[in-house]
Structure formats: C-alpha cells, structure tokens
Design an enzyme around this catalytic site. Sequence first.
Site, PDB file in Angstrom:
ATOM      1  N   ASP A  44       0.855  -1.184   0.000  1.00 33.69           N
ATOM      2  CA  ASP A  44       0.000   0.000   0.000  1.00 33.69           C
ATOM      3  C   ASP A  44       0.890   1.233   0.000  1.00 33.69           C
ATOM      4  OD1 ASP A  44      -2.487   1.578   0.483  1.00 33.69           O
ATOM      5  OD2 ASP A  44      -1.469   2.005   2.378  1.00 33.69           O
ATOM      6  N   ARG A  78      -9.136  12.815   6.125  1.00 30.97           N
ATOM      7  CA  ARG A  78      -8.725  11.424   5.912  1.00 30.97           C
ATOM      8  C   ARG A  78      -9.908  10.470   6.076  1.00 30.97           C
ATOM      9  NH1 ARG A  78      -5.009  11.509   9.278  1.00 30.97           N
ATOM     10  NH2 ARG A  78      -6.100  10.676  11.087  1.00 30.97           N
ATOM     11  N   SER A 119      -2.124   0.375  -4.829  1.00 30.21           N
ATOM     12  CA  SER A 119      -2.616   1.547  -4.104  1.00 30.21           C
ATOM     13  C   SER A 119      -3.868   2.116  -4.745  1.00 30.21           C
ATOM     14  CB  SER A 119      -1.514   2.619  -4.098  1.00 30.21           C
ATOM     15  OG  SER A 119      -1.995   3.846  -3.619  1.00 30.21           O
ATOM     16  N   ASN A 120      -4.669   2.795  -3.912  1.00 32.29           N
ATOM     17  CA  ASN A 120      -5.799   3.572  -4.411  1.00 32.29           C
ATOM     18  C   ASN A 120      -5.369   4.852  -5.116  1.00 32.29           C
ATOM     19  OD1 ASN A 120      -7.746   1.788  -3.407  1.00 32.29           O
ATOM     20  ND2 ASN A 120      -8.009   2.891  -1.492  1.00 32.29           N
TER      21      ASN A 120
END
Length: 242
Positions: free
Chosen positions: A27, A57, A134-135
């Site tokens: 990640d 967040r 990862s996003n």
Amino acid sequence: MTASCAADRGPARPPPARPRIRAIAFDAFAILDPRPIAALAEELSPGKGALLSEAWRTRQFEYTWLRIASGEYADFWQVTRDALVFAERLLSLDLGEEKRARLLGAYLDLGAWPDAAPALRSLQDAGFRLSFLSNFTPRMLDAAIESAGLGGLFEHVLSTDRARTYKPDPRAYRMALDAFHLEREEILFVPFAGWDAAGARWFGYPTFWVNRLGLPPEELGVTAGATGASLADLVELATAGP
C-alpha cells in the site's frame, strides 16, 4: 498404537511445504510518509489542523467505500478533493482555492518513511519482486516515486484506478495476481491501515501489517499474518530462513 498398525499406515510424511513468498505488494502509505500533509494543514489552519486532517482522511476513505458500493466511481484525486471540501465545510473553514490547492498538491510531493528505501533495497537484493498496490491514481503514484527517490525499485506500479475500483474490493487486490502471474499465496501484501490488512486477508494474501501508528486490529474476524512497527521488521521476517 501397535507396530502392525503403524506399519499399515506407512512411514510418516512431512507436512506440506509452505508456499514461498516471491513478490511483495505495498500500500502507498506503508512506504510514503503522510505526516507533512498534516503539518501543512496545521500551518494553513492554525489550531484546527489536526481536526482538518482527521476529518479529511476519514471522509476520503468513506467516499471510496461509498463509491464502490454505489457503482459511482470517481478517481482518488477527485475523491481526495471532495473529501477536503467536505472537511473544510464541516469545520466552518474557508481555505480558499490557493490553500486548497497547496493541500492537494502535497500528495504529489510526498517523501518516504525513513526506513522505506533501505528496506526496499534489501528486499530487492534478496530477490523479491516489488510493487505498489494503491488507491492512488497513476499520476499520484508516479509523482510520489519521483519525489521520494524510489525509482527503479518497483517491478509494477499498480493503481486501482485502472480497475475503476478501490480496496477492499477483491478486483483491486487481484491486480497483483494478474501483474505478477503468481498464486496469491506467493504474494505478500503490506498495508498501512488495519482495514486494508483485513481486506487482503479476506482475499487470501499473506499479509504483513506495518502498524506504524500502534493501532489495534479491526474487529472484522481476520487479522494480519504478521505485524511490525516498521519495514525493518518486514525485512527481518521476509529474509529469515525457513
């Protein structure tokens, strides 16, 4: 048990060998240090920076999950901007376009955690194939690799944007299988967040949670196979003998 019974069953067989880890998928925040974003939030909104960072967040990831559930995809850059606007309004702030752009731009100028580059080089030298999973959008990942000085360390840079989804959707985790052409038991996933550790375990990946914040595991019925406070702990585990 009598000798005759033991003979009937034949010689004892050793347990099957555990599949060997051949690749490691990370990640983004397991490697990239987000603390400068929080510091900038405090600089731009004195006294409310921590609240702004937390609200931003939290909503950022809630929006990804809502968009997966609803089928209304938007990429992570858009989600990040939308979450910032919401957090700003939630706290009755008026950052304006210039400050908002600086906060978003901080995502394109991230550095690595101090232990990241040495750990990645050690893992690469030990023969592990490495990737991001990862996003972050491809643009965000490419910018982070350059700003953090991590070029040449990753065989694959996998953005879930290419699958138009987000973790913990199984389609997101499957990207590493398709890229490495390995079995899932041969790919170790390294998350930053406890929910990501749970998602990877549900998918079937061996998982090492880099729990840099010292958080408890999520109450989701699964736990990471191993946990450490740093990537140095990962190197120690991954390079240990059988």
